[in-house]
Write an enzyme that holds these catalytic residues in place. Structure first.
Site, PDB file in Angstrom:
ATOM      1  N   ASP A  19      44.642  55.404 -29.752  1.00  0.00           N
ATOM      2  CA  ASP A  19      44.431  56.112 -31.082  1.00  0.00           C
ATOM      3  C   ASP A  19      43.586  55.398 -31.965  1.00  0.00           C
ATOM      4  O   ASP A  19      42.641  56.238 -32.646  1.00  0.00           O
ATOM      5  CB  ASP A  19      45.847  56.400 -31.551  1.00  0.00           C
ATOM      6  CG  ASP A  19      46.793  56.961 -30.478  1.00  0.00           C
ATOM      7  OD1 ASP A  19      46.639  58.133 -30.079  1.00  0.00           O
ATOM      8  OD2 ASP A  19      47.701  56.080 -30.138  1.00  0.00           O
ATOM      9  N   GLU A 275      42.217  56.522 -22.947  1.00  0.00           N
ATOM     10  CA  GLU A 275      40.983  57.466 -23.172  1.00  0.00           C
ATOM     11  C   GLU A 275      39.825  56.645 -23.523  1.00  0.00           C
ATOM     12  O   GLU A 275      38.635  56.873 -22.975  1.00  0.00           O
ATOM     13  CB  GLU A 275      41.556  58.235 -24.302  1.00  0.00           C
ATOM     14  CG  GLU A 275      40.666  59.147 -25.092  1.00  0.00           C
ATOM     15  CD  GLU A 275      41.115  60.155 -25.802  1.00  0.00           C
ATOM     16  OE1 GLU A 275      42.095  60.673 -25.660  1.00  0.00           O
ATOM     17  OE2 GLU A 275      40.242  60.747 -26.845  1.00  0.00           O
TER      18      GLU A 275
HETATM   19  O1  TRH Z   1      45.127  51.096 -25.152  1.00  0.00           O
HETATM   20  P1  TRH Z   1      45.270  52.446 -24.264  1.00  0.00           P
HETATM   21  O2  TRH Z   1      46.058  52.360 -23.316  1.00  0.00           O
HETATM   22  O3  TRH Z   1      45.402  53.582 -25.400  1.00  0.00           O
HETATM   23  C1  TRH Z   1      45.852  54.709 -25.269  1.00  0.00           C
HETATM   24  C2  TRH Z   1      47.226  54.831 -26.173  1.00  0.00           C
HETATM   25  O4  TRH Z   1      48.153  54.281 -25.326  1.00  0.00           O
HETATM   26  C3  TRH Z   1      47.627  56.154 -26.767  1.00  0.00           C
HETATM   27  O5  TRH Z   1      48.884  56.441 -27.161  1.00  0.00           O
HETATM   28  C4  TRH Z   1      47.264  57.215 -25.431  1.00  0.00           C
HETATM   29  O6  TRH Z   1      47.494  58.379 -25.667  1.00  0.00           O
HETATM   30  C5  TRH Z   1      46.017  56.921 -24.981  1.00  0.00           C
HETATM   31  O7  TRH Z   1      45.595  55.706 -24.343  1.00  0.00           O
HETATM   32  C6  TRH Z   1      45.667  58.019 -23.952  1.00  0.00           C
HETATM   33  O8  TRH Z   1      43.733  52.666 -24.028  1.00  0.00           O
HETATM   34  P2  TRH Z   1      42.261  53.238 -24.404  1.00  0.00           P
HETATM   35  O9  TRH Z   1      42.413  54.482 -25.136  1.00  0.00           O
HETATM   36  O10 TRH Z   1      41.371  52.814 -23.252  1.00  0.00           O
HETATM   37  O11 TRH Z   1      42.076  52.130 -25.745  1.00  0.00           O
HETATM   38  C7  TRH Z   1      42.006  50.698 -25.658  1.00  0.00           C
HETATM   39  C8  TRH Z   1      40.825  50.379 -26.821  1.00  0.00           C
HETATM   40  O12 TRH Z   1      40.721  48.882 -26.565  1.00  0.00           O
HETATM   41  C9  TRH Z   1      39.449  50.809 -26.466  1.00  0.00           C
HETATM   42  O13 TRH Z   1      38.982  51.062 -27.843  1.00  0.00           O
HETATM   43  C10 TRH Z   1      38.697  49.670 -25.910  1.00  0.00           C
HETATM   44  C11 TRH Z   1      39.472  48.496 -26.768  1.00  0.00           C
HETATM   45  N1  TRH Z   1      39.289  47.244 -26.195  1.00  0.00           N
HETATM   46  C12 TRH Z   1      38.828  45.886 -26.748  1.00  0.00           C
HETATM   47  O14 TRH Z   1      38.312  46.424 -27.818  1.00  0.00           O
HETATM   48  N2  TRH Z   1      38.697  44.846 -26.164  1.00  0.00           N
HETATM   49  C13 TRH Z   1      39.454  44.516 -24.918  1.00  0.00           C
HETATM   50  O15 TRH Z   1      39.196  43.268 -24.642  1.00  0.00           O
HETATM   51  C14 TRH Z   1      39.701  45.464 -24.243  1.00  0.00           C
HETATM   52  C15 TRH Z   1      40.653  45.506 -22.967  1.00  0.00           C
HETATM   53  C16 TRH Z   1      39.843  46.947 -24.882  1.00  0.00           C
END
Ligand code: TRH
Length: 383
Positions: A19, A275
């Site tokens: 989010d 996402e």
């Molecule tokens: O973390 P996520 O699982 O997030 C979400 C939330 O759980 C939310 O509630 C849910 O509804 C949604 O998923 C579908 O996965 P996401 O969306 O990929 O977000 C991870 C973020 O972290 C993304 O902006 C990339 C960032 N990231 C970094 O900046 N550095 C890192 O080392 C990693 C592994 C990720």
């Protein structure tokens, strides 16, 4: 200057990073590329700090990359509502703020930014107005998506240029900055970002016993527990690695968002989740495996299938079948014990999947960028 210059984005962190990841990306882009004045209201600054270390978790008001970041806590301050108000992912708005919106003349444009989905109903729902059940004000649904008629996905204007410029030298620099040597040229380099229930051990075993060297890069997070448990190496910390047969595991720090993009570009295959990382892996143009966020009554399986339908279009039959098989095993749709075989079948089609990844990126780019699309969407509703 646009008549819709001021924007408020409201973001509640339900769990994890997605989010916040999407809202932060959107806020920055609206400032940098659309010239908007953006206030971002965040209930969990520690999560923003993880994605963007410059953010100070202790500061109630701060300006970061041109975005005014405000801590969203109880006792909402008396502020003038912005001209555009984004309610991200059904987070709800403070009552006193809504009351202020209702009194404004003209009323602000209230946008309900929804989760990304490839399901076929999305284009029909994108843009629909919805009268508020209690207040005399209308909200507008904005659905990101993968097809025309949806809000598309976020893509910074300079993303393709940055990705192209990220050559071999930068790759080496990235690995060094993470505390590692560049992986050997003949190894398959895989990044791993997944939820803790992923059937990872089967994959680790398959890589360990495989004939080809595999380097697995795991950013710090819940999945690391499984990796360490498999390796029997509880003490392994960030910046250290471990070899087992053909597998080399590297534990990385959780890096800031732009560096995570670089990691995706530096790998041959990316396991992503949720996402935002899912979208970023698509922009990387490489083969990817998506761990979808689990929902009640397995609603996420429909979402997974809807995306596969779109993504596999134009992919030769055998490669499409292999891709479906590993995605379904990884997400428990089919027996996850077969994950090792599913990987081997998937990776046989590596070259085809690589080419397909690039073609998909071009298809996605043709839809336009979500931040620009959102600015236009708002403009169209007030003219
Ligand atoms: O973390 P996520 O699982 O997030 C979400 C939330 O759980 C939310 O509630 C849910 O509804 C949604 O998923 C579908 O996965 P996401 O969306 O990929 O977000 C991870 C973020 O972290 C993304 O902006 C990339 C960032 N990231 C970094 O900046 N550095 C890192 O080392 C990693 C592994 C990720």
């Amino acid at each position: 200057m646009s008549q819709l210059h001021t924007w408020d984005i409201f973001c509640r962190v339900v769990d994890n990073f997605g989010d916040m990841g999407v809202c932060w990306r959107l806020a920055r882009q609206l400032v940098a590329e659309q010239g908007r004045a953006v206030r971002l209201w965040v209930d969990d600054l520690a999560t923003l700090h993880a994605l963007h270390p410059e953010a100070n978790p202790g500061s109630a008001v701060q300006s970061i990359s041109g975005v005014e970041v405000r801590r969203w806590s109880n006792g909402f301050p008396a502020v003038r509502p912005a001209q555009v108000v984004i309610e991200a992912f059904g987070c709800g708005l403070p009552e006193e703020y809504v009351s202020g919106m209702v009194d404004c003349k003209p009323q602000p444009l209230w946008i309900m930014l929804e989760y990304l989905s490839a399901e076929p109903w999305v284009p029909q729902h994108h843009g629909l107005p919805s009268p508020h059940p209690r207040w005399p004000i209308t909200r507008h649904f904005f659905f990101p998506g993968f097809v025309p008629g949806t809000g598309s996905v976020l893509r910074e204007a300079d993303l393709a240029v940055r990705r192209e410029a990220f050559g071999k030298n930068e790759r080496g620099r990235l690995w060094n900055s993470l505390g590692f040597e560049s992986p050997a040229g003949d190894s398959t380099v895989v990044s791993m970002f997944a939820y803790e229930h992923a059937p990872l051990k089967g994959l680790l075993a398959s890589w360990e016993q495989g004939n080809e060297p595999t380097v697995l890069a795991v950013p710090q997070g819940k999945i690391v527990v499984q990796v360490l448990d498999y390796l029997g190496a509880e003490g392994l910390g960030v910046g250290s690695g471990c070899r087992r047969g053909s597998l080399e595991v590297r534990i990385l720090p959780f890096v800031e968002q732009p560096r995570y993009d670089e990691l995706l570009w530096a790998c041959d295959c990316n396991f992503v989740r949720g996402e935002d990382s899912f979208v970023r892996a698509q922009w990387a143009g490489r083969p990817l495996v998506w761990h979808i966020y689990p929902q009640r009554e397995r609603a996420h399986w429909r979402k997974l299938d809807a995306f596969l339908e779109l993504y596999c279009w134009g992919l030769p039959g055998a490669a499409a079948a292999a891709l479906r098989s590993i995605w379904q095993s990884w997400n428990g749709v089919v027996e996850p014990t077969a994950i090792g075989g599913a990987w081997r079948a998937f990776w046989t089609h590596r070259a085809t999947l690589d080419a397909h990844g690039h073609a998909w990126t071009a298809r996605l780019a043709a839809l336009g960028d979500m931040a620009g699309g959102l600015a236009q969407f708002c403009h169209d509703r007030v003219k």
